[in-house]
Write a protein that holds these residues in place. Structure first.
Motif, PDB file in Angstrom:
ATOM      1  N   ILE A 123      41.789  -1.201 -12.349  1.00  0.00           N
ATOM      2  CA  ILE A 123      43.190  -1.339 -12.238  1.00  0.00           C
ATOM      3  C   ILE A 123      43.660  -1.961 -13.516  1.00  0.00           C
ATOM      4  CG2 ILE A 123      44.691  -3.321 -11.155  1.00  0.00           C
ATOM      5  CD1 ILE A 123      43.969  -1.044  -9.178  1.00  0.00           C
ATOM      6  N   ALA A 124      43.073  -2.601 -14.354  1.00  0.00           N
ATOM      7  CA  ALA A 124      43.493  -3.117 -15.651  1.00  0.00           C
ATOM      8  C   ALA A 124      43.878  -1.579 -16.327  1.00  0.00           C
ATOM      9  CB  ALA A 124      42.504  -3.788 -16.432  1.00  0.00           C
ATOM     10  N   GLU A 125      43.400  -0.713 -16.505  1.00  0.00           N
ATOM     11  CA  GLU A 125      43.279   0.435 -17.270  1.00  0.00           C
ATOM     12  C   GLU A 125      44.819   1.159 -16.553  1.00  0.00           C
ATOM     13  OE1 GLU A 125      43.514   3.069 -20.066  1.00  0.00           O
ATOM     14  OE2 GLU A 125      42.206   1.389 -19.955  1.00  0.00           O
ATOM     15  N   LYS A 126      44.851   0.949 -15.422  1.00  0.00           N
ATOM     16  CA  LYS A 126      46.067   1.801 -14.681  1.00  0.00           C
ATOM     17  C   LYS A 126      47.194   0.804 -14.897  1.00  0.00           C
ATOM     18  CE  LYS A 126      44.135   4.810 -11.920  1.00  0.00           C
ATOM     19  NZ  LYS A 126      44.551   6.288 -11.726  1.00  0.00           N
ATOM     20  N   MET A 127      47.197  -0.361 -15.082  1.00  0.00           N
ATOM     21  CA  MET A 127      48.221  -1.141 -15.673  1.00  0.00           C
ATOM     22  C   MET A 127      48.600  -1.008 -17.257  1.00  0.00           C
ATOM     23  SD  MET A 127      47.347  -5.016 -13.791  1.00  0.00           S
ATOM     24  CE  MET A 127      48.540  -5.783 -14.331  1.00  0.00           C
ATOM     25  N   LYS A 128      47.747  -0.845 -17.966  1.00  0.00           N
ATOM     26  CA  LYS A 128      48.072  -0.675 -19.274  1.00  0.00           C
ATOM     27  C   LYS A 128      48.773   0.895 -19.548  1.00  0.00           C
ATOM     28  CE  LYS A 128      43.754  -1.320 -21.018  1.00  0.00           C
ATOM     29  NZ  LYS A 128      42.750  -1.516 -21.736  1.00  0.00           N
ATOM     30  N   GLN A 129      48.201   1.832 -18.768  1.00  0.00           N
ATOM     31  CA  GLN A 129      49.051   3.146 -18.592  1.00  0.00           C
ATOM     32  C   GLN A 129      50.546   3.146 -18.134  1.00  0.00           C
ATOM     33  OE1 GLN A 129      46.846   5.834 -15.940  1.00  0.00           O
ATOM     34  NE2 GLN A 129      44.869   5.419 -17.421  1.00  0.00           N
ATOM     35  N   ASP A 144      54.260 -11.378 -20.077  1.00  0.00           N
ATOM     36  CA  ASP A 144      53.089 -12.418 -20.394  1.00  0.00           C
ATOM     37  C   ASP A 144      52.088 -12.603 -18.977  1.00  0.00           C
ATOM     38  OD1 ASP A 144      54.143 -13.118 -22.758  1.00  0.00           O
ATOM     39  OD2 ASP A 144      54.891 -15.139 -22.102  1.00  0.00           O
ATOM     40  N   ASP A 145      52.739 -12.639 -18.039  1.00  0.00           N
ATOM     41  CA  ASP A 145      51.748 -12.569 -16.754  1.00  0.00           C
ATOM     42  C   ASP A 145      51.154 -11.166 -16.410  1.00  0.00           C
ATOM     43  OD1 ASP A 145      52.202 -15.121 -16.017  1.00  0.00           O
ATOM     44  OD2 ASP A 145      53.912 -14.785 -14.588  1.00  0.00           O
ATOM     45  N   PHE A 146      51.896 -10.213 -16.891  1.00  0.00           N
ATOM     46  CA  PHE A 146      51.340  -8.944 -16.587  1.00  0.00           C
ATOM     47  C   PHE A 146      50.038  -8.674 -17.712  1.00  0.00           C
ATOM     48  CE2 PHE A 146      51.202  -4.186 -17.621  1.00  0.00           C
ATOM     49  CZ  PHE A 146      51.545  -3.733 -16.125  1.00  0.00           C
ATOM     50  N   ARG A 147      50.280  -9.134 -18.818  1.00  0.00           N
ATOM     51  CA  ARG A 147      49.157  -8.970 -19.982  1.00  0.00           C
ATOM     52  C   ARG A 147      47.912 -10.027 -19.421  1.00  0.00           C
ATOM     53  NH1 ARG A 147      53.129  -9.471 -25.176  1.00  0.00           N
ATOM     54  NH2 ARG A 147      53.648  -7.285 -25.284  1.00  0.00           N
ATOM     55  N   ASN A 148      48.273 -11.009 -19.116  1.00  0.00           N
ATOM     56  CA  ASN A 148      47.255 -12.008 -18.439  1.00  0.00           C
ATOM     57  C   ASN A 148      46.340 -11.675 -17.346  1.00  0.00           C
ATOM     58  OD1 ASN A 148      45.919 -14.339 -19.482  1.00  0.00           O
ATOM     59  ND2 ASN A 148      46.947 -15.285 -17.588  1.00  0.00           N
ATOM     60  N   ILE A 149      46.942 -10.884 -16.459  1.00  0.00           N
ATOM     61  CA  ILE A 149      46.507 -10.307 -15.292  1.00  0.00           C
ATOM     62  C   ILE A 149      45.417  -9.261 -15.698  1.00  0.00           C
ATOM     63  CG2 ILE A 149      46.615  -8.860 -13.080  1.00  0.00           C
ATOM     64  CD1 ILE A 149      49.428 -10.250 -12.969  1.00  0.00           C
ATOM     65  N   ILE A 150      45.816  -8.293 -16.846  1.00  0.00           N
ATOM     66  CA  ILE A 150      45.084  -7.318 -17.434  1.00  0.00           C
ATOM     67  C   ILE A 150      43.954  -7.908 -18.118  1.00  0.00           C
ATOM     68  CG2 ILE A 150      44.809  -5.487 -19.087  1.00  0.00           C
ATOM     69  CD1 ILE A 150      48.014  -4.976 -18.768  1.00  0.00           C
TER      70      ILE A 150
END
Length: 203
Positions: A194-200, A175-181
């Motif tokens: 960075i958001a795109e990198k996290m989604k990858q 949940d926190d990971f998604r909220n950061i994105i």
């Protein structure tokens, strides 16, 4: 560079991508004293199994006066980076910074005249080709370029150690990971990267 196991990457392609996209990096040495120069760096991949860094700095720079063949230097590349607010978590915690970085330790090999000319030719081509009216090295004339080269100190950095860090909130729950994105996607360009990198990471 301190890299906790969770953030350590062995991805060779990621390393190449970070260097290509963030080629204005720091050249750090400690031959006579600690010195650091921001300089343009090119990743030479002509031999894919034996890559190295090409760079040049001003010959008047004290760092150039100190460096010689075989000296160890550090090339520091900072990739995309973004602030992560503690307000984006569903619990009390601290703010942090997400980022990608590459550090390469290597041995110096000084360029000869022809190598420096080819280096400047490649560097000019890489950035001028996107200009409306590009001015390539050949357009300047060999005599003019070689005259200007007298003020340049060219060097190759042959890697001895390569460190790749990818700190992208891997330690956060879903949940926190998604909220950061979500928040990063609504921020600046670095945040969006960075958001795109996290989604990858989650693919």
């Amino acid at each position: 560079m301190f890299i906790p196991k969770l953030y350590k990457s062995e991805d060779d392609q990621l390393m190449r991508e970070i260097i290509r996209e963030n080629s204005f990096a720091l050249l750090i040495s400690s031959v006579d004293k600690i010195r650091a120069t921001h300089s343009m760096m090119l990743l030479n991949e002509e031999d894919t199994e034996n890559i190295y860094i090409e760079s040049h700095i001003s010959r008047a720079n004290p760092q150039a006066k100190a460096l010689k063949d075989g000296d160890e230097v550090l090339c520091d590349f900072l990739g995309a980076h973004a602030y992560v607010s503690s307000s984006w978590y569903d619990h009390m915690n601290v703010s942090t910074w997400n980022y990608e970085a590459v550090q390469i330790y290597g041995k110096v090999k000084l360029m000869n005249q022809e190598e420096l000319y080819r280096h400047l030719e490649k560097l000019t081509s890489q950035y001028e080709r996107f200009q409306k009216c590009p001015v390539m090295t050949k357009d300047m004339g060999r005599d003019f370029v070689e005259k200007e080269m007298k003020g340049a100190f060219g060097l190759k950095i042959i890697p001895t150690e390569i460190f790749i860090k990818q700190k992208l909130s891997q330690n956060r729950k879903t949940d926190d990971f998604r909220n950061i994105i979500f928040h990063l996607e609504n921020g600046d360009e670095n945040g969006k990267k960075i958001a795109e990198k996290m989604k990858q990471l989650k693919k």
